[in-house]
Write a protein that holds these residues in place. Structure first.
Motif, PDB file in Angstrom:
ATOM      1  N   GLY A 159       0.859  -0.897  -0.108  1.00 42.82           N
ATOM      2  CA  GLY A 159       0.088   0.018   0.092  1.00 42.82           C
ATOM      3  C   GLY A 159       0.855   1.357  -0.054  1.00 42.82           C
ATOM      4  O   GLY A 159       1.822   1.416  -0.461  1.00 42.82           O
TER       5      GLY A 159
ATOM      6  N   PRO B  27       5.235  -3.242  12.700  1.00 46.36           N
ATOM      7  CA  PRO B  27       6.291  -2.179  13.034  1.00 46.36           C
ATOM      8  C   PRO B  27       6.012  -1.411  14.366  1.00 46.36           C
ATOM      9  O   PRO B  27       5.349  -1.307  14.473  1.00 46.36           O
TER      10      PRO B  27
ATOM     11  N   ASN C  35      -6.874   8.701   2.876  1.00 45.84           N
ATOM     12  CA  ASN C  35      -7.048   7.999   3.000  1.00 45.84           C
ATOM     13  C   ASN C  35      -7.666   7.205   3.406  1.00 45.84           C
ATOM     14  O   ASN C  35      -8.861   7.569   4.025  1.00 45.84           O
TER      15      ASN C  35
ATOM     16  N   PRO D 216       0.819  -2.186  11.766  1.00 45.19           N
ATOM     17  CA  PRO D 216      -0.651  -1.429  12.860  1.00 45.19           C
ATOM     18  C   PRO D 216      -1.855  -1.627  13.131  1.00 45.19           C
ATOM     19  O   PRO D 216      -1.599  -1.978  14.517  1.00 45.19           O
TER      20      PRO D 216
ATOM     21  N   ASN E 105      -7.487  -3.401  10.763  1.00 46.70           N
ATOM     22  CA  ASN E 105      -8.047  -2.923   9.563  1.00 46.70           C
ATOM     23  C   ASN E 105      -9.294  -3.982   8.841  1.00 46.70           C
ATOM     24  O   ASN E 105      -9.102  -4.403   8.931  1.00 46.70           O
TER      25      ASN E 105
ATOM     26  N   ASN F 260       7.934   5.122   3.868  1.00 47.32           N
ATOM     27  CA  ASN F 260       8.975   4.789   4.682  1.00 47.32           C
ATOM     28  C   ASN F 260      10.128   4.493   4.075  1.00 47.32           C
ATOM     29  O   ASN F 260       9.620   2.895   4.002  1.00 47.32           O
TER      30      ASN F 260
ATOM     31  N   TRP G 113      -6.076   5.226   6.133  1.00 50.97           N
ATOM     32  CA  TRP G 113      -6.189   4.608   7.543  1.00 50.97           C
ATOM     33  C   TRP G 113      -6.270   5.645   8.657  1.00 50.97           C
ATOM     34  O   TRP G 113      -5.518   5.331   9.656  1.00 50.97           O
TER      35      TRP G 113
HETATM   36  N1  LIG Z   1     -12.549   5.460  -5.013  1.00 51.42           N
HETATM   37  C1  LIG Z   1     -10.780   6.112  -4.460  1.00 51.42           C
HETATM   38  N2  LIG Z   1     -10.679   4.799  -4.324  1.00 51.42           N
HETATM   39  C2  LIG Z   1      -9.109   5.015  -3.969  1.00 51.42           C
HETATM   40  C3  LIG Z   1      -8.420   6.271  -3.869  1.00 51.42           C
HETATM   41  C4  LIG Z   1      -9.786   7.577  -4.365  1.00 51.42           C
HETATM   42  O1  LIG Z   1      -9.174   8.957  -4.656  1.00 51.42           O
HETATM   43  N3  LIG Z   1     -10.552   7.253  -4.786  1.00 51.42           N
HETATM   44  N4  LIG Z   1      -7.292   6.970  -3.908  1.00 51.42           N
HETATM   45  C5  LIG Z   1      -6.129   6.092  -4.325  1.00 51.42           C
HETATM   46  C6  LIG Z   1      -4.967   6.010  -3.732  1.00 51.42           C
HETATM   47  S1  LIG Z   1      -4.456   7.631  -4.512  1.00 51.42           S
HETATM   48  C7  LIG Z   1      -3.936   5.591  -2.338  1.00 51.42           C
HETATM   49  S2  LIG Z   1      -2.197   6.085  -2.995  1.00 51.42           S
HETATM   50  C8  LIG Z   1      -5.163   3.897  -2.471  1.00 51.42           C
HETATM   51  C9  LIG Z   1      -4.111   4.113  -1.247  1.00 51.42           C
HETATM   52  O2  LIG Z   1      -4.354   2.715  -0.773  1.00 51.42           O
HETATM   53  P1  LIG Z   1      -3.729   1.683   0.269  1.00 51.42           P
HETATM   54  O3  LIG Z   1      -2.709   2.214   0.303  1.00 51.42           O
HETATM   55  O4  LIG Z   1      -4.435   0.165  -0.200  1.00 51.42           O
HETATM   56  O5  LIG Z   1      -4.961   2.310   1.661  1.00 51.42           O
HETATM   57  P2  LIG Z   1      -4.126   2.976   2.766  1.00 51.42           P
HETATM   58  O6  LIG Z   1      -5.322   3.919   3.324  1.00 51.42           O
HETATM   59  O7  LIG Z   1      -3.224   4.089   2.466  1.00 51.42           O
HETATM   60  O8  LIG Z   1      -3.823   2.007   4.031  1.00 51.42           O
HETATM   61  C10 LIG Z   1      -2.310   2.188   4.880  1.00 51.42           C
HETATM   62  C11 LIG Z   1      -2.660   1.038   5.135  1.00 51.42           C
HETATM   63  O9  LIG Z   1      -0.645   1.091   6.171  1.00 51.42           O
HETATM   64  C12 LIG Z   1      -0.803   1.410   7.179  1.00 51.42           C
HETATM   65  N5  LIG Z   1       0.372   1.375   7.840  1.00 51.42           N
HETATM   66  C13 LIG Z   1       0.361   3.174   7.808  1.00 51.42           C
HETATM   67  N6  LIG Z   1       2.514   3.472   7.777  1.00 51.42           N
HETATM   68  C14 LIG Z   1       2.652   2.311   7.944  1.00 51.42           C
HETATM   69  C15 LIG Z   1       3.877   2.361   8.364  1.00 51.42           C
HETATM   70  O10 LIG Z   1       4.425   2.892   8.807  1.00 51.42           O
HETATM   71  N7  LIG Z   1       3.957   0.827   8.474  1.00 51.42           N
HETATM   72  C16 LIG Z   1       3.286  -0.083   8.045  1.00 51.42           C
HETATM   73  N8  LIG Z   1       3.287  -1.971   8.016  1.00 51.42           N
HETATM   74  N9  LIG Z   1       1.986   0.072   7.784  1.00 51.42           N
HETATM   75  C17 LIG Z   1       1.129   1.221   7.665  1.00 51.42           C
HETATM   76  C18 LIG Z   1      -1.963   1.994   7.952  1.00 51.42           C
HETATM   77  O11 LIG Z   1      -2.437   1.454   9.219  1.00 51.42           O
HETATM   78  C19 LIG Z   1      -2.973   1.616   6.381  1.00 51.42           C
HETATM   79  O12 LIG Z   1      -3.704  -0.496   7.021  1.00 51.42           O
HETATM   80  O13 LIG Z   1      -6.217   4.455  -2.444  1.00 51.42           O
HETATM   81  C20 LIG Z   1      -6.447   4.185  -3.415  1.00 51.42           C
HETATM   82  N10 LIG Z   1      -8.235   4.149  -3.518  1.00 51.42           N
END
Ligand SMILES: Nc1nc2c(c(=O)[nH]1)N[C@H]1C(S)=C(S)[C@@H](COP(=O)(O)OP(=O)(O)OC[C@H]3O[C@@H](n4cnc5c(=O)[nH]c(N)nc54)[C@H](O)[C@@H]3O)O[C@H]1N2
Ligand SMILES: Nc1nc2c(c(=O)[nH]1)N[C@H]1C(S)=C(S)[C@@H](COP(=O)(O)OP(=O)(O)OC[C@H]3O[C@@H](n4cnc5c(=O)[nH]c(N)nc54)[C@H](O)[C@@H]3O)O[C@H]1N2
Ligand code: SF4
Ligand SMILES: [Mo]
Length: 715
Positions: A121, A448, A601, A433, A436, A127, A603
């Motif tokens: 993700g 982590p 996003n 962490p 979800n 990171n 989280w």
């Molecule tokens: N309909 C619709 N959907 C979209 C979007 C939209 O505009 N519309 N945007 C899109 C975009 S641009 C993106 S980038 C994606 C994001 O989509 P994802 O990357 O799948 O989701 P995030 O919500 O960023 O989830 C991040 C996860 O990382 C974890 N996390 C946070 N920090 C750390 C860390 O330091 N280490 C570890 N191991 N875990 C960590 C959090 O607990 C969370 O569970 O969503 C997409 N989805």
């Protein structure tokens, strides 16, 4: 294995720490005051050469993430609960890592590496330890079934950078501080703080552009927070931007405005571009976009006649059916008016640790997905096809899944179908962490350390920054006894998998050692006046200024002969597809996304001070549509697409273009088994319940999250 902690030793004294906020791409510098294990305050760092003291309301969440009682401090495994469902119970690290390795190894031994799927993700790129060390595990699992948030996001940018400039990370970065004219399409940096454009305090920079007589023109179906600051805003129908951009190119040729200037000597294919855009007249574009022929023509003229101009487009034009064509056309406008690689136009960065030299350029279509034959990019498949790769029987079916820093159940199209499919897996392990919507399905969750417990270097975002700077942040707190950083988890798990498969493990070298090497060998390292190293950066924790972006072409190009081929052959078929698909009749409403400055996003909804205030997960509709349909603000409506249906509250606002509705993504919490008290109390609905995994940019497989056709019914 023993890892030496780089953290400060904890004392009860008050301490001041200089740190980067890693929560978004703006990478603001912050000053954190602590006393013992407590954070007293988080403020903007005025001495940071890039962010100059700016922060947004999310910066305080650095403390909330650290102190959140729902954040896992120990690994957990999934067991049957007394009510017949599942629950996660704490286990120790050795057991967790053994279980995770065994689950992956068993699948590989029985079914081969392709039976393991990987999804990484967005926080991965925030990171640096994850970036430097994911290969310590993944090098042993060379699966074709690798996915990431890239294909719900910036995939078209990478592909166009590869095709035009020879490397997936050679992004032209808008030089806003020195421009006269900024055409911004499908981006809302005032809410998002910028993307593929690290530009802290963009609001102030936009204001200074307009105050010095410059112009910002925003193209967006919604009058966004950014559009409010613009000199001009035009609403175009979602998904029709390629028509606008091609018509602008048409006008540039027709009215003899093409002038590539200093770029001319290393461009190939100008005549082919002229030929290809010939049919796309302003009149044709007007009929699809809803903008007038006059405005389209005027935009092309203004852009060409401006002394220095920028054309930039982000999520709104990337995650739509013609995302790749849009990103190509945007760069054509920059190049054919001589505004690429020029002060006040869009330039390439020269970061202190140069990822353009340190990573592969990327490749396209070298293999494709098993079920739908979608093309790979950079050894990853589009995540729009993840679910079918789990549920379709046969050789190469995904049976085990590794997720890291991702929440694809909420963030990828048709997320609810994926939610159900995850239960079909034989094994799942998550590096995250929190428990979800996605990780609740995992057999083992490996959490982590918190961000404040590890050091930080912006390996990804200096590459996209509107000024060259470098900054290294030491950990604020010592990591707790027994806790592991993300990179250590990758290393330990990788070692176990390697041992079980009789492969050679990777030597454990901490991330900062890798960065130290990169800094010393880089453009501001041993062979320069700056002599950058980790030690040198530690001495200047607010960061080092390396100056504004400078022209670097053709030397910076990674293409054969350092030339730019303007007309990549892989794109040619897409012009026909555009004509054909825009010509198809469309009914109902078009759904687009929306970001709010206090969201990130999926989280960051578990922190009270970020979610407080009026409900943000509403369906925004225009007053015209509301009047016709008899809708009122607060009405509950059902919104349906071919993928699913949700019930959501309406909000009438004149910021919306008629025929278009907007819903934020990242909501839809409150599901059984998740552990996020505040988020679950502000659950909202997931807009990815109704986005469709078959609604994609067919050229690349990138998800078309914007422009989805939906029908709306009052309840
Ligand atoms: N309909 C619709 N959907 C979209 C979007 C939209 O505009 N519309 N945007 C899109 C975009 S641009 C993106 S980038 C994606 C994001 O989509 P994802 O990357 O799948 O989701 P995030 O919500 O960023 O989830 C991040 C996860 O990382 C974890 N996390 C946070 N920090 C750390 C860390 O330091 N280490 C570890 N191991 N875990 C960590 C959090 O607990 C969370 O569970 O969503 C997409 N989805
Ligand atoms: N506060 C906050 N900041 C964030 C994030 C967050 O979730 N919250 N997420 C981060 C991430 S991962 C990313 S990738 C960036 C994204 O950064 P941006 O791309 O700047 O952010 P968005 O708000 O998605 O902007 C997309 C805009 O496109 C418009 N749009 C939708 N469809 C169309 C269309 O068909 N044509 C045109 N012309 N416009 C359209 C939308 O109305 C919206 O205003 O933000 C980052 N920063
Ligand atoms: S804009 Fe906000 S979230 Fe982004 S880096 Fe700066 S303080 Fe952090
Ligand atoms: Mo993103």
């Amino acid at each position: 294995m023993c890892f030496v902690s780089e953290a400060n030793v904890m004392t009860q004294e008050r301490q001041t720490h200089y740190r980067a906020c890693h929560l978004c791409e703006a990478i603001c510098g912050v000053v954190i005051e602590t006393e013992g294990s407590e954070v007293l305050s988080i403020k903007g760092d005025p001495d940071d050469p890039l962010s100059r003291g700016h922060i947004c309301p999310k910066a305080v969440a650095l403390q909330d993430i650290h102190s959140d009682p729902d954040r896992l401090r120990k690994p957990v495994k999934r067991v049957r609960s007394t009510d017949g469902g599942y629950e996660h119970v704490p286990i120790d690290w050795d057991e967790a890592l053994d279980l995770a390795a065994q689950g992956l190894v068993k699948t590989i031994k029985s079914h081969g590496v392709d039976a393991v799927g990987i999804y990484m993700g967005n926080p991965t790129v925030h990171n640096y330890g994850m970036m430097t060390h994911q290969s310590a595990l993944f090098k042993h699992i060379r699966t074709r079934n690798r996915f990431s948030a890239t294909s719900v996001d910036q995939l078209p940018h990478h592909i166009i950078s590869l095709w035009l400039f020879g490397h997936k990370l050679l992004f032209p970065i808008p030089d806003i501080d020195r421009t006269d004219y900024f055409l911004m399409i499908g981006a809302n940096p005032v809410a998002s703080n910028g993307s593929i454009w690290t530009v802290p305090d963009v609001r102030k920079r936009i204001k200074s552009l307009t105050e010095r007589g410059g112009k910002l023109v925003v193209i967006d179906p919604r009058r966004t927070e950014t559009a409010e600051l613009a000199t001009e805003h035009h609403a175009a129908r979602p998904g029709t931007d390629a028509a606008l951009l091609l018509a602008m190119l048409n006008v540039l040729f027709r009215d003899d405005l093409v002038c590539a200037g200093h770029l001319t000597d290393f461009l190939d294919g100008i005549n082919e571009v002229e030929k290809v855009v010939m049919p796309f007249t302003p009149a044709w574009a007007a009929s699809h976009t809803g903008m007038t022929e006059e405005v389209i023509t005027q935009l092309a003229h203004e852009f060409a006649n401006a002394d220095k101009a920028i054309c930039y487009g982000r999520m709104g034009v990337s995650t739509q059916r013609f995302g790749t064509l849009c990103q190509w056309a945007i760069q054509m406008i920059n190049i054919l008016t001589g505004n690429l690689d020029r002060e006040g136009g869009s330039l390439f960065t020269l970061p202190a640790v140069d990822q353009v030299l340190g990573t592969s350029p990327g490749g396209f279509g070298r293999h494709s997905s098993r079920v739908r034959q979608l093309p790979e990019f950079d050894r990853e498949l589009p995540v729009a096809c993840l679910t079918e790769e789990i549920t379709t029987p046969g050789d190469g079916k995904i049976r085990a899944l590794f997720t890291g820093a991702g929440n694809p159940v909420l963030s990828t199209p048709a997320g609810d179908v994926l939610d159900r499919a995850l239960e079909d897996l034989e094994f799942m392990v998550s590096l995250d962490p929190w428990i979800n919507e996605t990780t609740r399905h995992a057999d083992v969750i490996l959490p982590p350390t918190s961000p404040l417990e590890h050091d930080h270097y912006d390996l990804a975002f200096h590459v996209n920054a509107m000024r060259n700077t470098a900054r290294y942040s030491e950990a604020v707190f010592e990591k707790p006894e027994g806790a592991l950083h993300d990179w250590e988890i990758f290393q330990s798990l990788g070692d176990r998998v390697a041992e079980a498969l009789n492969l050679e493990g990777r030597k454990a070298v901490p991330p900062h050692v890798i960065i130290d090497y990169g800094l010393k060998a880089g453009p501001y390292g041993d062979n320069s006046e700056h002599k950058l190293s980790i030690e040198a950066l530690k001495a200047r924790p607010s960061g080092v200024d390396l100056g504004p972006l400078k022209p670097q072409l053709p030397e910076r190009l990674k293409t054969p002969g350092q030339r730019i081929n303007l007309m990549p052959s892989a794109l040619l078929e897409d012009f026909n597809r555009l004509e054909q698909q825009l010509g198809e009749a469309s009914e109902g409403y078009r759904l687009i996304g929306r970001r709010h400055v206090r969201d990130c996003n999926s989280w960051m909804h578990n922190f009270t001070r970020l979610v407080k205030g009026p409900q943000r997960c509403t369906l925004q509709v225009s007053p015209d549509d509301a009047r016709r349909e008899g809708w009122l603000t607060g009405t509950q409506v059902s919104v349906a697409s071919e993928a699913g249906q949700i019930v959501v509250e309406l909000e009438i606002t004149d910021t919306m273009m008629p025929g278009v509705v907007s819903l934020p993504h990242g909501y839809g919490h409150g599901r059984q088994g998740t552990v996020s008290g505040v988020a679950n109390a502000h659950a909202g609905v997931s807009c990815n319940t109704i986005t469709e995994s078959t609604y994609i940019d067919e050229l690349t497989g990138n998800a078309a999250l914007n422009g989805v056709g939906v029908s709306i019914a009052s309840l």
